[in-house]
Design a protein around this motif. Structure first.
Motif, PDB file in Angstrom:
ATOM      1  N   GLU A   9       0.831  -1.197   0.000  1.00 60.06           N
ATOM      2  CA  GLU A   9       0.000   0.000   0.000  1.00 60.06           C
ATOM      3  C   GLU A   9       0.871   1.254   0.000  1.00 60.06           C
ATOM      4  OE1 GLU A   9      -1.497   2.016   2.951  1.00 60.06           O
ATOM      5  OE2 GLU A   9      -2.883   2.906   1.513  1.00 60.06           O
ATOM      6  N   PHE A  33      -4.277  -3.282  -0.685  1.00 60.58           N
ATOM      7  CA  PHE A  33      -5.569  -3.644  -0.109  1.00 60.58           C
ATOM      8  C   PHE A  33      -6.619  -2.565  -0.382  1.00 60.58           C
ATOM      9  CE2 PHE A  33      -3.655  -1.535   3.672  1.00 60.58           C
ATOM     10  CZ  PHE A  33      -4.652  -0.613   3.965  1.00 60.58           C
ATOM     11  N   ARG A  35     -10.158  -1.366   1.223  1.00 60.65           N
ATOM     12  CA  ARG A  35     -10.906  -1.558   2.471  1.00 60.65           C
ATOM     13  C   ARG A  35     -12.373  -1.741   2.228  1.00 60.65           C
ATOM     14  NH1 ARG A  35      -8.546   1.800   7.341  1.00 60.65           N
ATOM     15  NH2 ARG A  35     -10.290   0.903   8.430  1.00 60.65           N
ATOM     16  N   ASN A  37     -15.905  -1.751   4.353  1.00 61.57           N
ATOM     17  CA  ASN A  37     -16.540  -1.486   5.652  1.00 61.57           C
ATOM     18  C   ASN A  37     -17.909  -2.158   5.669  1.00 61.57           C
ATOM     19  OD1 ASN A  37     -14.322   0.040   6.612  1.00 61.57           O
ATOM     20  ND2 ASN A  37     -14.945   1.673   5.219  1.00 61.57           N
ATOM     21  N   LEU A  77      -9.790  -6.037   2.277  1.00 58.07           N
ATOM     22  CA  LEU A  77      -9.479  -6.058   3.706  1.00 58.07           C
ATOM     23  C   LEU A  77     -10.698  -5.571   4.478  1.00 58.07           C
ATOM     24  CD1 LEU A  77      -6.369  -4.579   5.451  1.00 58.07           C
ATOM     25  CD2 LEU A  77      -8.600  -3.657   5.992  1.00 58.07           C
ATOM     26  N   GLY A  78     -11.097  -6.329   5.471  1.00 59.06           N
ATOM     27  CA  GLY A  78     -12.223  -5.927   6.300  1.00 59.06           C
ATOM     28  C   GLY A  78     -12.612  -7.068   7.211  1.00 59.06           C
ATOM     29  N   ASN A 102      -6.932  -9.975   2.852  1.00 58.15           N
ATOM     30  CA  ASN A 102      -5.812  -9.506   3.683  1.00 58.15           C
ATOM     31  C   ASN A 102      -6.083  -9.764   5.155  1.00 58.15           C
ATOM     32  OD1 ASN A 102      -4.391  -7.664   5.451  1.00 58.15           O
ATOM     33  ND2 ASN A 102      -3.692  -6.540   3.653  1.00 58.15           N
ATOM     34  N   CYS A 105      -2.425  -6.922   7.573  1.00 57.72           N
ATOM     35  CA  CYS A 105      -2.010  -5.516   7.698  1.00 57.72           C
ATOM     36  C   CYS A 105      -1.795  -5.150   9.172  1.00 57.72           C
ATOM     37  CB  CYS A 105      -3.055  -4.605   7.070  1.00 57.72           C
ATOM     38  SG  CYS A 105      -2.584  -2.878   7.200  1.00 57.72           S
ATOM     39  N   VAL A 110      -5.979   0.601  10.797  1.00 53.51           N
ATOM     40  CA  VAL A 110      -6.687  -0.496  10.131  1.00 53.51           C
ATOM     41  C   VAL A 110      -7.131  -1.535  11.173  1.00 53.51           C
ATOM     42  CG1 VAL A 110      -6.363  -2.404   8.506  1.00 53.51           C
ATOM     43  CG2 VAL A 110      -5.481  -0.154   7.951  1.00 53.51           C
ATOM     44  N   SER A 113     -10.169  -0.609  13.328  1.00 51.62           N
ATOM     45  CA  SER A 113     -11.483  -0.816  12.713  1.00 51.62           C
ATOM     46  C   SER A 113     -11.643  -2.274  12.259  1.00 51.62           C
ATOM     47  CB  SER A 113     -11.712   0.165  11.576  1.00 51.62           C
ATOM     48  OG  SER A 113     -10.643   0.080  10.665  1.00 51.62           O
ATOM     49  N   GLY A 115      -9.664  -4.628  10.899  1.00 53.29           N
ATOM     50  CA  GLY A 115      -9.196  -5.100   9.594  1.00 53.29           C
ATOM     51  C   GLY A 115      -7.760  -5.570   9.712  1.00 53.29           C
ATOM     52  N   GLY A 116      -7.353  -6.442   8.796  1.00 50.14           N
ATOM     53  CA  GLY A 116      -5.958  -6.862   8.730  1.00 50.14           C
ATOM     54  C   GLY A 116      -5.579  -7.842   9.817  1.00 50.14           C
TER      55      GLY A 116
END
Ligand SMILES: Cc1cc2nc3c(=O)[nH]c(=O)nc-3n(C[C@H](O)[C@H](O)[C@H](O)COP(=O)(O)O)c2cc1C
Length: 328
Positions: A9, A33, A35, A37, A77-78, A102, A105, A110, A113, A115-116
């Motif tokens: 990224e 990635f 994202r 949501n 990613l999420g 992903n 991360c 990230v 929230s 993710g990753g």
């Protein structure tokens, strides 16, 4: 053996993917990635971040690829399995050659929230995301995953790998470090071997391959034929070609600094119109930051241009006298 260009990224965007797939040795690219949501990703976002999708139908295989035909996987990613699955369908309908998920991360924003890498604390959710994406995407399109070995520690690496296999993934890329390990050497390749032994999925090894010797040791220690290259390839543009030659037992003449200068020149031209003029040359400076790990000349050039702002300044050192008039 396949060599993957790692997603990075803010570094490996479509300009880099085009350039690197043209240099050669890279078999598959993975996007940075995207994202997801609680709302699925729009077509517009996919086409902005992966312009290769716009040309998907031109390629014989009718899937996303760089201009020279190197397939592009779209990485999502999420933590919401439904919206990730819906986004995956949109990407595949646009021509994504595969969907990569992903789970690695390390960025705080990230992870906050959900993710990753933070998802590695919850192998069940990891498996569920894979399962829902696999169920939504036509079976001929691979659904792959990329993990680190864990979040705070490496204790759940096998649970996550098994959950991904049970979720129906096509293959798994393992960056052989936990989030807590950051990017500090070493990469713990021996964990990848354990995954290879336990999990019935093709596994791609990733982390700390900077040279042909690193690749040899990585292959020995992991048992993986396939490798993903990130920073090592950015630092040494023909590393994939060097590895391919070594694998085939062929002699290879490593890329000279003057050949790298031509690539820098090309990259400057490719990127300069893509950013507002106040960012002029920033991508070239970023690449030089990595190149100086391999080429002493890059360090000298970086020191020379690091405060440059004007097109004429860059173009004089990059050997682009004609381009300056057109740009000003
Ligand atoms: C600046 C930067 C950005 C990255 N962005 C991503 C990303 O978007 N998706 C991803 O899966 N991995 C990302 N990574 C991790 C790399 O893909 C790779 O796993 C890691 O750099 C280790 O491989 P290497 O030692 O070959 O660089 C990123 C790494 C760096 C340094």
């Amino acid at each position: 053996m396949r060599i993957f260009l790692a997603p990075m990224e803010g570094v490996i965007d479509h300009h880099f993917r085009t350039l690197y797939s043209a240099i050669g040795g890279v078999d598959i690219c993975v996007s940075e990635f995207i994202r997801v949501n609680d709302v699925a990703v729009s077509k517009k976002v996919f086409l902005r971040d992966c312009p290769e999708l716009q040309h998907a139908s031109f390629h014989q295989q009718r899937f996303s690829a760089t201009p020279n035909g190197t397939p592009l996987r779209v990485q999502l990613l999420g933590s919401n399995p439904e919206t990730i699955a819906a986004s995956a369908v949109t990407a595949v309908n646009l021509g994504a050659s595969a969907i990569d998920l992903n789970f690695g991360c390390p960025a705080k924003t990230v992870n906050k929230s959900r993710g990753g890498a933070v998802l590695l604390k919850d192998p069940q959710l990891v498996g569920e995301i894979v399962r829902q994406v696999r169920a939504a995407v036509p079976s001929e399109r691979p659904v792959t995953a990329k993990i680190r070995l864990g979040f705070e520690d490496r204790s759940l690496y096998m649970d996550n790998a098994l959950a991904i296999a049970e979720g129906g993934a096509t293959e798994l890329c393992v960056h052989a470090r936990s989030r807590a390990d950051g990017y500090h050497p070493p990469a713990y390749w021996s964990y990848i071997k354990k995954i290879v032994e336990e999990v019935s999925l093709p596994v791609i090894a990733n982390g700390e391959v900077w040279t042909v010797d690193d690749w040899r040791r990585c292959r020995e220690q992991t048992g993986c034929q396939d490798v993903m290259l990130g920073r090592g390839l950015i630092a040494c543009p023909d590393l994939a070609l060097q590895i391919k030659a070594a694998a085939a037992g062929q002699r290879y003449q490593a890329m000279s600094w003057s050949a790298v200068m031509q690539l820098l020149n090309q990259f400057y031209c490719d990127t300069k119109a893509a950013y507002p003029s106040r960012f002029l040359g920033n991508r070239v400076k970023q690449w030089l930051f990595y190149l100086q790990m391999h080429y002493p000349e890059a360090k000298v050039l970086f020191e020379t241009i690091k405060r440059y702002r004007q097109a004429q300044e860059f173009e004089a050192v990059l050997g682009l006298p004609l381009a300056s008039a057109a740009y000003e």
